[in-house]
Scaffold this motif. Structure first.
Motif, PDB file in Angstrom:
ATOM      1  N   LEU A 160       0.826  -1.319  -0.036  1.00 24.54           N
ATOM      2  CA  LEU A 160       0.038   0.183  -0.154  1.00 24.54           C
ATOM      3  C   LEU A 160       0.750   1.154   0.217  1.00 24.54           C
ATOM      4  O   LEU A 160       0.522   2.339  -0.782  1.00 24.54           O
ATOM      5  N   PRO A 161       1.964   1.357   0.901  1.00 27.44           N
ATOM      6  CA  PRO A 161       2.907   2.393   0.706  1.00 27.44           C
ATOM      7  C   PRO A 161       3.491   2.659  -0.548  1.00 27.44           C
ATOM      8  O   PRO A 161       3.668   3.860  -1.096  1.00 27.44           O
ATOM      9  N   MET A 162       3.714   1.641  -1.232  1.00 18.23           N
ATOM     10  CA  MET A 162       4.461   1.533  -2.317  1.00 18.23           C
ATOM     11  C   MET A 162       3.339   1.833  -3.648  1.00 18.23           C
ATOM     12  O   MET A 162       3.828   2.406  -4.509  1.00 18.23           O
ATOM     13  N   ALA A 163       2.172   1.236  -3.411  1.00 21.02           N
ATOM     14  CA  ALA A 163       1.180   1.746  -4.374  1.00 21.02           C
ATOM     15  C   ALA A 163       0.821   3.287  -4.310  1.00 21.02           C
ATOM     16  O   ALA A 163       1.053   3.966  -5.528  1.00 21.02           O
ATOM     17  N   GLU A 164       1.093   3.927  -3.279  1.00 17.23           N
ATOM     18  CA  GLU A 164       1.035   5.409  -3.245  1.00 17.23           C
ATOM     19  C   GLU A 164       1.981   6.111  -4.043  1.00 17.23           C
ATOM     20  O   GLU A 164       1.686   7.064  -4.713  1.00 17.23           O
ATOM     21  N   LYS A 165       3.323   5.756  -3.914  1.00 16.75           N
ATOM     22  CA  LYS A 165       4.554   6.424  -4.605  1.00 16.75           C
ATOM     23  C   LYS A 165       4.326   5.965  -6.083  1.00 16.75           C
ATOM     24  O   LYS A 165       4.682   7.040  -6.873  1.00 16.75           O
ATOM     25  N   ILE A 166       3.989   4.736  -6.482  1.00 20.56           N
ATOM     26  CA  ILE A 166       3.742   4.483  -7.894  1.00 20.56           C
ATOM     27  C   ILE A 166       2.655   5.102  -8.488  1.00 20.56           C
ATOM     28  O   ILE A 166       2.835   5.980  -9.585  1.00 20.56           O
ATOM     29  N   VAL A 167       1.561   5.484  -7.851  1.00 28.31           N
ATOM     30  CA  VAL A 167       0.307   6.381  -8.445  1.00 28.31           C
ATOM     31  C   VAL A 167       0.864   7.733  -8.746  1.00 28.31           C
ATOM     32  O   VAL A 167       0.715   8.468  -9.654  1.00 28.31           O
ATOM     33  N   GLU A 168       1.547   8.163  -7.693  1.00 30.31           N
ATOM     34  CA  GLU A 168       1.964   9.608  -7.974  1.00 30.31           C
ATOM     35  C   GLU A 168       2.895   9.902  -9.007  1.00 30.31           C
ATOM     36  O   GLU A 168       2.695  10.767  -9.803  1.00 30.31           O
ATOM     37  N   GLU A 169       4.146   8.616  -9.133  1.00 33.33           N
ATOM     38  CA  GLU A 169       4.846   8.806 -10.407  1.00 33.33           C
ATOM     39  C   GLU A 169       3.975   8.697 -11.560  1.00 33.33           C
ATOM     40  O   GLU A 169       4.227   9.368 -12.625  1.00 33.33           O
ATOM     41  N   LEU A 170       3.108   7.799 -11.613  1.00 31.74           N
ATOM     42  CA  LEU A 170       2.236   7.460 -12.993  1.00 31.74           C
ATOM     43  C   LEU A 170       1.670   8.919 -13.285  1.00 31.74           C
ATOM     44  O   LEU A 170       1.530   9.196 -14.463  1.00 31.74           O
ATOM     45  N   LYS A 171       0.954   9.412 -12.087  1.00 37.34           N
ATOM     46  CA  LYS A 171       0.312  10.663 -12.770  1.00 37.34           C
ATOM     47  C   LYS A 171       1.255  11.838 -13.241  1.00 37.34           C
ATOM     48  O   LYS A 171       0.955  12.716 -13.952  1.00 37.34           O
ATOM     49  N   GLU A 172       2.405  12.046 -12.504  1.00 32.21           N
ATOM     50  CA  GLU A 172       3.379  13.042 -12.707  1.00 32.21           C
ATOM     51  C   GLU A 172       3.630  12.711 -14.403  1.00 32.21           C
ATOM     52  O   GLU A 172       4.017  13.927 -15.074  1.00 32.21           O
ATOM     53  N   LEU A 173       3.646  11.530 -15.031  1.00 31.16           N
ATOM     54  CA  LEU A 173       4.126  11.183 -16.232  1.00 31.16           C
ATOM     55  C   LEU A 173       3.065  11.157 -17.146  1.00 31.16           C
ATOM     56  O   LEU A 173       3.128  11.104 -18.330  1.00 31.16           O
ATOM     57  N   GLY A 174       1.759  11.219 -16.519  1.00 32.14           N
ATOM     58  CA  GLY A 174       0.480  11.210 -17.202  1.00 32.14           C
ATOM     59  C   GLY A 174       0.169   9.814 -17.903  1.00 32.14           C
ATOM     60  O   GLY A 174      -0.223   9.735 -19.065  1.00 32.14           O
ATOM     61  N   ARG A 175       0.710   8.893 -17.050  1.00 28.83           N
ATOM     62  CA  ARG A 175       0.259   7.469 -17.416  1.00 28.83           C
ATOM     63  C   ARG A 175      -0.464   6.559 -16.574  1.00 28.83           C
ATOM     64  O   ARG A 175      -0.666   5.448 -16.557  1.00 28.83           O
ATOM     65  N   TYR A 176      -1.402   7.449 -15.609  1.00 28.64           N
ATOM     66  CA  TYR A 176      -2.247   6.855 -14.750  1.00 28.64           C
ATOM     67  C   TYR A 176      -3.234   6.138 -15.379  1.00 28.64           C
ATOM     68  O   TYR A 176      -3.580   5.010 -15.296  1.00 28.64           O
ATOM     69  N   GLU A 177      -3.864   6.772 -16.487  1.00 29.34           N
ATOM     70  CA  GLU A 177      -4.923   6.176 -17.217  1.00 29.34           C
ATOM     71  C   GLU A 177      -4.584   5.029 -18.037  1.00 29.34           C
ATOM     72  O   GLU A 177      -5.356   4.010 -18.027  1.00 29.34           O
ATOM     73  N   TRP A 178      -3.221   5.124 -18.469  1.00 26.10           N
ATOM     74  CA  TRP A 178      -2.585   3.768 -19.025  1.00 26.10           C
ATOM     75  C   TRP A 178      -2.701   2.498 -18.038  1.00 26.10           C
ATOM     76  O   TRP A 178      -3.011   1.383 -18.465  1.00 26.10           O
ATOM     77  N   PHE A 179      -2.367   2.980 -16.724  1.00 27.69           N
ATOM     78  CA  PHE A 179      -2.477   1.925 -15.653  1.00 27.69           C
ATOM     79  C   PHE A 179      -3.511   1.335 -15.379  1.00 27.69           C
ATOM     80  O   PHE A 179      -3.861   0.072 -15.331  1.00 27.69           O
ATOM     81  N   VAL A 180      -4.658   2.152 -15.299  1.00 29.17           N
ATOM     82  CA  VAL A 180      -5.977   1.520 -14.880  1.00 29.17           C
ATOM     83  C   VAL A 180      -6.392   0.799 -15.928  1.00 29.17           C
ATOM     84  O   VAL A 180      -7.077  -0.007 -15.772  1.00 29.17           O
ATOM     85  N   GLU A 181      -6.347   1.103 -17.353  1.00 23.95           N
ATOM     86  CA  GLU A 181      -6.772   0.415 -18.540  1.00 23.95           C
ATOM     87  C   GLU A 181      -5.924  -1.033 -18.454  1.00 23.95           C
ATOM     88  O   GLU A 181      -6.511  -1.821 -18.620  1.00 23.95           O
ATOM     89  N   SER A 182      -4.692  -0.965 -18.190  1.00 24.95           N
ATOM     90  CA  SER A 182      -3.986  -2.350 -18.255  1.00 24.95           C
ATOM     91  C   SER A 182      -4.241  -3.261 -17.206  1.00 24.95           C
ATOM     92  O   SER A 182      -4.585  -4.293 -17.408  1.00 24.95           O
ATOM     93  N   CYS A 183      -4.825  -2.509 -16.039  1.00 23.32           N
ATOM     94  CA  CYS A 183      -5.081  -3.475 -14.989  1.00 23.32           C
ATOM     95  C   CYS A 183      -6.453  -3.973 -15.231  1.00 23.32           C
ATOM     96  O   CYS A 183      -6.754  -5.168 -14.887  1.00 23.32           O
ATOM     97  N   GLU A 184      -7.486  -3.144 -15.570  1.00 27.83           N
ATOM     98  CA  GLU A 184      -8.833  -3.685 -16.081  1.00 27.83           C
ATOM     99  C   GLU A 184      -8.739  -4.831 -17.052  1.00 27.83           C
ATOM    100  O   GLU A 184      -9.352  -5.988 -17.021  1.00 27.83           O
ATOM    101  N   VAL A 185      -7.750  -4.722 -18.078  1.00 25.74           N
ATOM    102  CA  VAL A 185      -7.858  -5.568 -19.178  1.00 25.74           C
ATOM    103  C   VAL A 185      -7.111  -7.048 -18.636  1.00 25.74           C
ATOM    104  O   VAL A 185      -7.603  -8.132 -19.013  1.00 25.74           O
ATOM    105  N   ALA A 186      -6.203  -6.971 -17.648  1.00 28.39           N
ATOM    106  CA  ALA A 186      -5.440  -7.908 -16.850  1.00 28.39           C
ATOM    107  C   ALA A 186      -6.451  -8.867 -16.064  1.00 28.39           C
ATOM    108  O   ALA A 186      -6.691  -9.972 -16.370  1.00 28.39           O
TER     109      ALA A 186
END
Length: 357
Positions: A160-186
Motif C-alpha cells: 500500500l505505501p508502495m502503491a501510493e508512490k507508484i500512483v504519484e509517479e504515474l500521474k506525474e508522467l501522465g500514465r495513470y490512465e494507461w495503468f488503470v486500463e492495463s489493470c482492467e484488461v489484465a
C-alpha cells in the motif's frame, strides 16, 4: 486492538474481527500462497491481507467459510503484485474476483523499471532488503515457521505505501490512465481464460513431433499424471515437460530409452507396461498434428513488420520503457500480416502510442 489482528487468522470469528477493523478502509493489499511445488493438486494455502498499517495471514485451510473476505474485496480497491497468479487462485477458489484490482508490477513497468520483482521494488522504494528464503516453502504444512510467517507478511506489508508512490509517479508522467486500463484488461483476461484444455498433453515443444511422437507423448503425459497423483507430488517431480518431449521422440524412433536412475522398480514396471500398450496401437489412430495459424506473408510483410518494430522501439525509447510493454512482437506480426481484428488486441493507450487510430 486485539493482538490476533496482527498475526494468524484461523477461524471465521477472527476473520470477522479483522474485517470489522478494516471496514472503514477502501483500499487493501492481498497476496496468496499455494502448494504447487509440493502437491499433485494445487491448493490455496494462505491469503496475506493488509490494510492501513495492519497485516495478517488468513488460513484458508482452517477458515471454512471465506465469504466475508470475498464480499469485502468486492467493494474495495485491491492491490497485488504480479496479480495474474493471485487472481487466478482467487477465481478458482471463489469463482469471483475483487471489484478493482491494481497491480504494482504493471505500474512500475509503465514507469520504466527493468527489475520489477517485489524484493527489487521494496529495495528501490524503501531501501529494505527482503529475504527470499521461503520462496519455495511448503505452504500447506502447519504450523508455519516464524521465518515463513515473516516472509509471507512482507509480501503485503509494503504494497500500500508502495502503491501510493507508484500512483504519484504515474500521474506525474501522465500514465495513470494507461495503468488503470492495463489493470482492467489484465483482470478481464483472467475472467475470460478457459482453464480447460481438450488436449492437455500437447505441451510446449510438441509441435516439432510427428504423429508417432505425438502418440507416445500422449501416452507419456497420462502415465506421468497418474504417477504424480499416486505420489501426491507435482508432475514435474516425476518428469519434466522437456523430458516427455525427448522421450516421445526416442520411443517414436524405436530407440532404447534410459529412465532416471532414481525411479523405483514399481514405477519402471508401470512405465514399461505403458510403452507396451502404446506400441500396440495402430498407426491410423495416432493423433494428428495441429495446423497453426498461417499468416499471409506477402512480399511487403517483412518491410511492414520492420517499420512497426522501429516505430515501437522509438516510442519506447522516448518513454523510457520496454518495447514489449507497448506491444509484443506477436501483436506487431498480426498487424503486419493484416490479420482481422489485429488492432483490437491493443489497448487504447497502446494504439495512441503507435498512432494506430
Amino acid at each position: 486492538m486485539d493482538a490476533r489482528i496482527d498475526g494468524f487468522v484461523s477461524s471465521e470469528e477472527e476473520l470477522a474481527e479483522v474485517l470489522k477493523s478494516a471496514s472503514a478502509q477502501k483500499v487493501c493489499a492481498v497476496d496468496t500462497e499455494a502448494d504447487s511445488l509440493h502437491r499433485y493438486r494445487e491448493s490455496l494455502c494462505l491469503i496475506q491481507f493488509a490494510w492501513d498499517d495492519q497485516s495478517v495471514l488468513i488460513d484458508p485451510l482452517a477458515v471454512q467459510d471465506l465469504k466475508l473476505l470475498v464480499d469485502y474485496m468486492r467493494d474495495r480497491e485491491v492491490w497485488m503484485h504480479g496479480a495474474d497468479y493471485d487472481m487466478t487462485m482467487l477465481r478458482r477458489e471463489f469463482d469471483a474476483l475483487p471489484g478493482d484490482v491494481f497491480d504494482t508490477q504493471i505500474g512500475v513497468r509503465l514507469l520504466g523499471l527493468r527489475q520489477f520483482g517485489l524484493a527489487n521494488l521494496v529495495e528501490h522504494y524503501f531501501d529494505v532488503k527482503l529475504s527470499k528464503s521461503s520462496q519455495k516453502a511448503d505452504w500447506g504444512k502447519r504450523p508455519l515457521s516464524e521465518k515463513m510467517i515473516e516472509y509471507a507478511l512482507n509480501d503485503v506489508r509494503y504494497l500500500l505505501p508502495m502503491a501510493e508512490k507508484i500512483v504519484e509517479e504515474l500521474k506525474e508522467l501522465g500514465r495513470y490512465e494507461w495503468f488503470v486500463e492495463s489493470c482492467e484488461v489484465a483482470k478481464e483476461r483472467v475472467l475470460e481464460r478457459d482453464e480447460t484444455k481438450d488436449d492437455p498433453w500437447r505441451i510446449q515443444g510438441s509441435g516439432r513431433l510427428d504423429r508417432a511422437g505425438l502418440h507416445f507423448l500422449n501416452a507419456l503425459w497420462y502415465w506421468r499424471d497418474k504417477e504424480a497423483m499416486r505420489w501426491d507430488r507435482p508432475t514435474f517431480m516425476v518428469a519434466t515437460n522437456r523430458q516427455l518431449i525427448d522421450w516421445a521422440q526416442v520411443l517414436a524412433d524405436d530407440k532404447r530409452l534410459e529412465l532416471p536412475h532414481h525411479y523405483r522398480p514399481d514405477r519402471r514396471r508401470r512405465f514399461e507396461a505403458m510403452v507396451k500398450d502404446a506400441r500396440e496401437v495402430s498407426k491410423e489412430h495416432y493423433p494428428h498434428r495441429l495446423r497453426g495459424l498461417r499468416r499471409r506473408r506477402d512480399k511487403d510483410f517483412d518491410s511492414r513488420l520492420d517499420e512497426l518494430l522501429k516505430r515501437r522501439n522509438s516510442v519506447a525509447e522516448d518513454l523510457g520503457i520496454e518495447g514489449s510493454v507497448i506491444a509484443s512482437r506477436g501483436m506487431l506480426e498480426a498487424l503486419a500480416a493484416r490479420d482481422e481484428g489485429a488492432v483490437d488486441a491493443f489497448m487504447n493507450w497502446q494504439r495512441q502510442c503507435l498512432d494506430l487510430g
